[in-house]
Design an enzyme around this catalytic site. Structure first.
Site, PDB file in Angstrom:
ATOM      1  N   PRO A 170       8.204  -6.848   0.144  1.00 42.28           N
ATOM      2  CA  PRO A 170       7.510  -5.849   0.032  1.00 42.28           C
ATOM      3  C   PRO A 170       7.928  -4.512   0.671  1.00 42.28           C
ATOM      4  O   PRO A 170       7.386  -3.351   0.815  1.00 42.28           O
ATOM      5  CB  PRO A 170       5.944  -6.272   0.886  1.00 42.28           C
ATOM      6  CG  PRO A 170       6.652  -7.358   1.725  1.00 42.28           C
ATOM      7  CD  PRO A 170       7.800  -7.992   0.898  1.00 42.28           C
ATOM      8  N   ASP A 230       0.805  -1.282  -0.104  1.00 42.94           N
ATOM      9  CA  ASP A 230      -0.055  -0.069   0.076  1.00 42.94           C
ATOM     10  C   ASP A 230       0.677   1.129   0.004  1.00 42.94           C
ATOM     11  O   ASP A 230       0.211   2.416   0.080  1.00 42.94           O
ATOM     12  CB  ASP A 230      -0.835   0.130   1.238  1.00 42.94           C
ATOM     13  CG  ASP A 230      -0.208  -0.257   2.540  1.00 42.94           C
ATOM     14  OD1 ASP A 230       0.858  -0.421   2.505  1.00 42.94           O
ATOM     15  OD2 ASP A 230      -0.935  -0.837   3.385  1.00 42.94           O
ATOM     16  N   ARG A 274       0.190   4.437   8.771  1.00 42.11           N
ATOM     17  CA  ARG A 274      -0.724   4.328   7.659  1.00 42.11           C
ATOM     18  C   ARG A 274      -2.051   5.315   8.266  1.00 42.11           C
ATOM     19  O   ARG A 274      -2.030   6.034   9.205  1.00 42.11           O
ATOM     20  CB  ARG A 274      -1.371   2.912   7.637  1.00 42.11           C
ATOM     21  CG  ARG A 274      -0.397   1.891   6.998  1.00 42.11           C
ATOM     22  CD  ARG A 274      -1.102   0.676   6.833  1.00 42.11           C
ATOM     23  NE  ARG A 274      -2.249   0.832   6.214  1.00 42.11           N
ATOM     24  CZ  ARG A 274      -3.134  -0.426   5.831  1.00 42.11           C
ATOM     25  NH1 ARG A 274      -2.756  -1.505   6.376  1.00 42.11           N
ATOM     26  NH2 ARG A 274      -4.218  -0.228   5.150  1.00 42.11           N
ATOM     27  N   TYR A 303       6.636  -3.938   9.976  1.00 45.93           N
ATOM     28  CA  TYR A 303       7.653  -5.185   9.078  1.00 45.93           C
ATOM     29  C   TYR A 303       8.385  -5.839  10.150  1.00 45.93           C
ATOM     30  O   TYR A 303       9.174  -4.968  10.811  1.00 45.93           O
ATOM     31  CB  TYR A 303       8.016  -4.908   7.949  1.00 45.93           C
ATOM     32  CG  TYR A 303       7.340  -4.573   6.779  1.00 45.93           C
ATOM     33  CD1 TYR A 303       6.731  -5.620   5.932  1.00 45.93           C
ATOM     34  CD2 TYR A 303       6.962  -3.183   6.517  1.00 45.93           C
ATOM     35  CE1 TYR A 303       5.919  -5.118   4.906  1.00 45.93           C
ATOM     36  CE2 TYR A 303       6.333  -2.940   5.288  1.00 45.93           C
ATOM     37  CZ  TYR A 303       5.879  -3.919   4.375  1.00 45.93           C
ATOM     38  OH  TYR A 303       5.049  -3.721   3.678  1.00 45.93           O
TER      39      TYR A 303
END
Lengths: 747, 747
Positions: free
Chosen positions: B384, B53, B299, B307
């Protein structure tokens, strides 16, 4: 017909009559604040072309505070420059005499734009739907039944008011009968014109050149009543008449519009212009030698609006009403062609047209027992050229909405509602004075020489235009002294005369405002500069933090919090704000979120990278059991990586060492400016109009298990120690995993 | 069940397999360009939480070119600063060692943001719907049937390719059987976890730790076929496999992913953090002394993505696949707690979680006969954390879409499609190289001292991070020499080795680019600075004028057009561009609008107030019979009233006297830079890959009554003279009115 059944929504907090911009603004506020509301409009569902469509920068700020400013900004045509055209003094040929910026640079982060009213109504309707379902206005929050829907084709027919209930906060003193019209009844007849075989909508039916058709519609409705529309009775605590120049609500109250008309008749065309005039995409004021004036307003979708003075007009008898049959798009464009010579102007595509007679009127009262209010065209009419009508109308309702919502919720004393008339009738008076001067300057012919006294001197015109620009921006609005504007003076000299100071013993005056924030003025809207969120370094315009959600704000400009003495002042303020008897507590109903009535924001001036939110007392970054610390309250005036340095302290005139505190109304106007740590004045200010929720009669919202923020520190410590227990309450069915978990188990 | 009937939409220009970000980007291009398209996805309609994202600034520029950039900008969390945390060299305690801006200042008008993939897919779906109805992709323009709808729960089962038809522009060489699944088949099983009694979605099923379930779904589907899903056959001219890491399309083509995995296992948690870590709302790279690393990605909606390196992992036999049952949110947060000591971190609310094994792989080919293409995870997989996956995937399809659309429309030679593999396979290789280096730096422990060679030196890490930032922005992309990138070199040294130069006789090289625009690079995307519209003085970022609609653009930086010699150069260029054999004419099918294939924009450097659009030859402000002059093509590099001075000439390194011309691809990349009046090079450049519409076989769009712009001047003069006649054709049934109308009647 007959399929429309009476709704059972017969007791509402607020009934809004009229779903134009003022009515929709009111409904939007109610939707944002979760107030039970109905909004009715006698017109059908059709959205008409044309109509007023300039948006002031202040209006865009307001839209932005409701989170749809960007929609208007993206879709609209932006007007940047005004070009003044008049006959060249030597040759007499039309020439560009001057250019001025359309919006005064620096007064707002937005500039004046133009957009079709139908789109603006769409933004409101989308916002009202989303908000009202979320907040639960007319049903359970989150449920589609909670939506405030605009009820079109619904006409109020009778009005009763029970004066004995006027001062009872919980009562419904207003009773209105509503009649549900048929589609035909609700659609006004229009003058038949066409382009390419398609009907062209005209605005004559809404112009002041047409007669009021409300009574016709009621009569028509009556004759059809038994087989057609149904009737229902609605009781309301508050009502807004936003039903236009022929306001039915105003007539019920017996209020008058005072003022007069002129002989000046203007035509309006919305066209895609076919022209060699070089400034057709600029806003232009064009004065011809003797054929009258044109104002050019470039619009979205290649359209241009032309306001065109019609020199050949037929004035009927005494009423000064105009025989509209002699006005057609052809006669209007012919006038434009005469005025704009030697340039050529014509069109293939005509979107809309109308004509109007210039006049200025203002209502003698805006409020009935602070229960029924009037807004918009119902209480002020004037010429459309200044682009003010829709803006001032929406701003009326913007001024009123949060006040009514806070009163309905039992947060605020009813007497505060008196400030609506005091503040907005004053603005309406200013507006018609402005329009009076401006229209006459615009409609006059240019002076032929310095001794031509009947003509308009173009230098005078430019000066008026430039001064008018500040007024027209909406930024100059300066609300007078009142219980919610803590400055010296009174409603007599600064309002419309209504008494609005409230309890003299609780009066607060920002007597050190000039010293503490010398570029701010109590009573004006808070200007916006960029500051950074302390926790994530994101730049925000201050106004972006001042969303219109009905909450008051205390903005603490904390100064240099790295300085020990300033830090001590901040800590002391924090203790008072955090105390059990703080106004943050007594203004907030038990069980509601800490920032639901008064939000505490701060902006410090120490270097961002040397500071964290933990340098602030906890009340400035409150704890929530589910969300942890609140990272969105503490800000800093510092350099950003990508958007420069807002220099907020400098631009507000605040000493970066000493700081100050500012109380902002829910509509972003400055209520009070004082010393950063002057808790006592803030408390007294709020006592002037806020209701103490600890002692409020009939307060039912007290939730037994509410947690006081004051306890949160301990809870947090326990939470972090007992990590396993914390998560177990959430993921009860998952095993603890193979990792060793520190701390004690359980809570 | 069984209710899904085979669609009759069995011949399409483009079939897209996979409705993730890459597939949606492709469908969006097709919708914008009006290409008949179907897009299928084997998954059900559910949108899952989590997933990649991060949005690079280049991705936001692309979104903005499709008019939904603001939606992502408003809803997303903006990341401004990266904080690097590692053990203090003296105390060994975790401390903030450094800060760097997250997006390099000045490289874009956007900065990197984070937003849930589901919202991004929503923006695409809204745009695809609106565009496809407007342009008429799958039905008549304006009709709802024209909508490109994502068909969920539809699985391709067989693939056939007729090589004999591969080079026939009008042929459908691709045949695919599609099976319509049931809801159950289309919904992947998820690991059961819960929070507060609600199911928590995890991403294990999409992680590379899970096995491919496509074949399982086909098998399941087969067993249910007779009573369940129906099957249909679709023929397509072009096909895109955007069907993820386990791509069925890739398997049909027999292409391979090449690369390897590591032993590093990472967990991902999306939580609302309960923590005293001061930088939790910053992007952080946290290296612990010996417990591994954490990356913090703040976010939207208070969420933070963590992570987290999992140091205790069980590696299965040879396949390096991980036993996922030992990974739970509890084990992952426990790792984070170890790494982030002495700070505390926990959560009440868990939104999503997953785990993955780091590896890098890239497809050995991206294209089959320039008919079937692969994009996104189907041809590159990597870790990612760099926030690259979704961005590079969307940018693959962004590169491909306009090329396919222009070929389908018969505007462009098919050979141009070779540039897709050349350009994007090179990027994929760069990406995995970057990720390879970056992941290992991130997963390693910090060096204990300068002689600790097994550890990672934090200075090295910071340097890599800063360099990586330029790569990660997406702005550094530099496409190699090809028929559509006019620079020296070849696909061998600047692409993936594919031959893309085309006809050597038509090759054009921008050999004076460095001299004419010394801050621009051919092959890179055009940077954006603010310029003003000449006609209305509105500031626009240049990129805002470069909407993604499939058109090429010639941007003429006309220099000082008030200078007679420069004006003469401009007039000469104007004559050539306006001539009957101009590339503006031969590239454009008869009857289509003048700017539908190549749009001519200009930006001059003379003072705005001394210039009008009429100083430019007519081709720069073309005439339209209905709309008059085009006011939206001529721009100027000058001071604005409210947004400063863009200094475009200076920022592009263009001489404000001399100017230059630039050809931009439909995706905003610079194709060619040359002398302002070098018409001949521009014409040769377009001859290299554009199809001459005058001689094109099968061109059916020729409209008999099309009017050439070259005739418009006369028509305009006539129009203005005959105003009455003009309007009479429109408002035929209205009378001329009482005003005298000048000019001759009729046309």
């Amino acid at each position: 017909m007959g399929s429309v059944q009476p709704l059972d929504n017969s007791n509402v907090d607020v009934l809004i009559v009229g779903a134009g911009p003022a009515g929709l603004m009111m409904a939007n506020w109610m939707s944002r604040c979760g107030v039970k509301t109905r909004i009715v409009d006698k017109r059908g569902t059709k959205i008409f072309n044309g109509q007023a469509d300039g948006l002031q920068c202040r209006t865009l700020e307001i839209f932005d505070s409701f989170s749809f400013g960007h929609r208007a900004w993206i879709e609209s045509n932006h007007m940047l420059e005004i070009c003044l055209w008049n006959p060249d003094p030597e040759t007499g040929v039309l020439a560009r005499g001057d250019r001025i910026p359309d919006t005064i640079p620096g007064i707002s982060r937005f500039q004046q734009v133009v957009l079709h009213q139908g789109r603006i109504e769409r933004f409101f309707l989308d916002a009202i739907k989303e908000n009202s379902v979320r907040t639960g206005c007319n049903g359970p929050a989150g449920d589609p039944s909670a939506e405030i829907k605009v009820e079109h084709g619904v006409l109020p027919t009778t009005f009763k008011f029970d004066e004995s209930l006027a001062e009872d906060d919980e009562a419904y003193p207003i009773t209105v009968e509503l009649r549900h019209l048929t589609e035909e009844e609700a659609t006004p007849p229009q003058k038949a014109t066409s382009a390419n075989g398609q009907g062209i909508q005209d605005g004559i039916f809404r112009s002041n050149l047409s007669v009021d058709d409300t009574m016709d519609m009621i009569r028509l409705s009556n004759t059809l009543a038994d087989k057609a529309g149904s009737i229902e009775t609605v009781k309301a605590k508050y009502m807004l008449g936003a039903d236009g120049a022929h306001s039915w609500v105003r007539q019920q109250l017996g209020f008058k519009l005072e003022g007069d008309s002129t002989d000046y008749i203007w035509g309006v065309l919305d066209v895609i212009p076919i022209t060699d005039f070089p400034d057709i995409r600029m806003r232009c004021a064009i004065h011809s030698e003797s054929s009258g004036s044109v104002m050019v307003i470039p619009r979205e979708n290649k359209l241009v609006r032309l306001y065109i003075q019609l020199t050949t007009t037929n004035v009927e008898g005494g009423g000064k009403k105009f025989d509209r049959s002699t006005i057609t798009p052809e006669t209007i464009i012919a006038s434009a062609q005469r005025i704009m010579r030697p340039y050529k102007i014509d069109y293939h595509y005509l979107d809309w047209w109308t004509a109007y007679q210039i006049g200025q009127r203002v209502g003698n009262s805006f409020s009935w027992h602070e229960r029924v209010f009037l807004a918009g065209d119902a209480v002020h009419t004037h010429s459309p050229k200044a682009g003010q009508g829709m803006n001032v109308s929406m701003q009326d309702a913007y001024n009123l909405g949060w006040k009514v919502a806070n009163v309905v919720k039992g947060l605020t004393k009813r007497s505060m509602l008196k400030t609506y008339q005091s503040e907005r009738r004053k603005i309406a008076q200013d507006l018609i004075d402005f329009d009076h001067r401006f229209s006459r300057l615009f409609s006059g012919r240019p002076a032929k020489s310095v001794i031509d006294e009947a003509g308009i001197d173009m230098k005078t015109f430019k000066d008026a235009f430039e001064k008018g620009n500040m007024f027209a921006s909406g930024i100059a609005v300066d609300y007078g002294a009142s219980m919610i504007v803590a400055k010296s003076g009174s409603g007599k000299d600064q309002g419309d005369g209504t008494e609005v100071l409230g309890d003299e013993n609780l009066r607060v005056i920002s007597d050190s405002a000039e010293k503490l924030a010398n570029k701010l003025e109590v009573g004006k809207r808070m200007p916006s500069f960029k500051i950074l969120n302390q926790a994530d370094a994101r730049p925000w315009h201050l106004q972006e933090l001042l969303k219109s959600n009905g909450t008051w704000r205390v903005v603490v400009f904390a100064g240099n919090v790295r300085d020990p003495s300033q830090k001590k002042r901040l800590d002391t303020l924090g203790e008072k704000l955090e105390a059990a008897d703080s106004f943050l507590k007594w203004c907030t109903p038990a069980g509601q979120k800490y920032d639901s009535v008064i939000e505490l924001l701060s902006c410090h001036s120490a270097p961002r990278q040397e500071t964290t939110i933990f340098d602030f007392p906890e009340v400035f970054r409150p704890w929530d059991d589910n969300d942890g610390w609140d990272y969105w309250k503490v800000h800093v005036d510092d350099q950003s990586y990508h958007e420069g340095h807002g220099q907020a302290y400098q631009n507000y005139g605040i000493d970066p060492q000493r700081g100050c505190s500012i109380i902002l109304r829910p509509d972003q106007y400055i209520s009070w400016i004082g010393e950063m740590d002057d808790y006592e004045s803030m408390d007294r200010f709020f006592k002037g109009f806020m209701i103490d929720q600890r002692t409020r009669q009939g307060a039912k919202e007290v939730v037994a298990n509410s947690k006081k923020p004051g306890n949160s520190k301990d809870m947090y410590a326990g939470t972090l120690a007992g990590t396993n227990g914390l998560r177990t309450t959430i993921n009860g069915d998952t095993k603890a995993g193979d990792a060793a978990v520190e701390g004690t188990a359980g809570m």
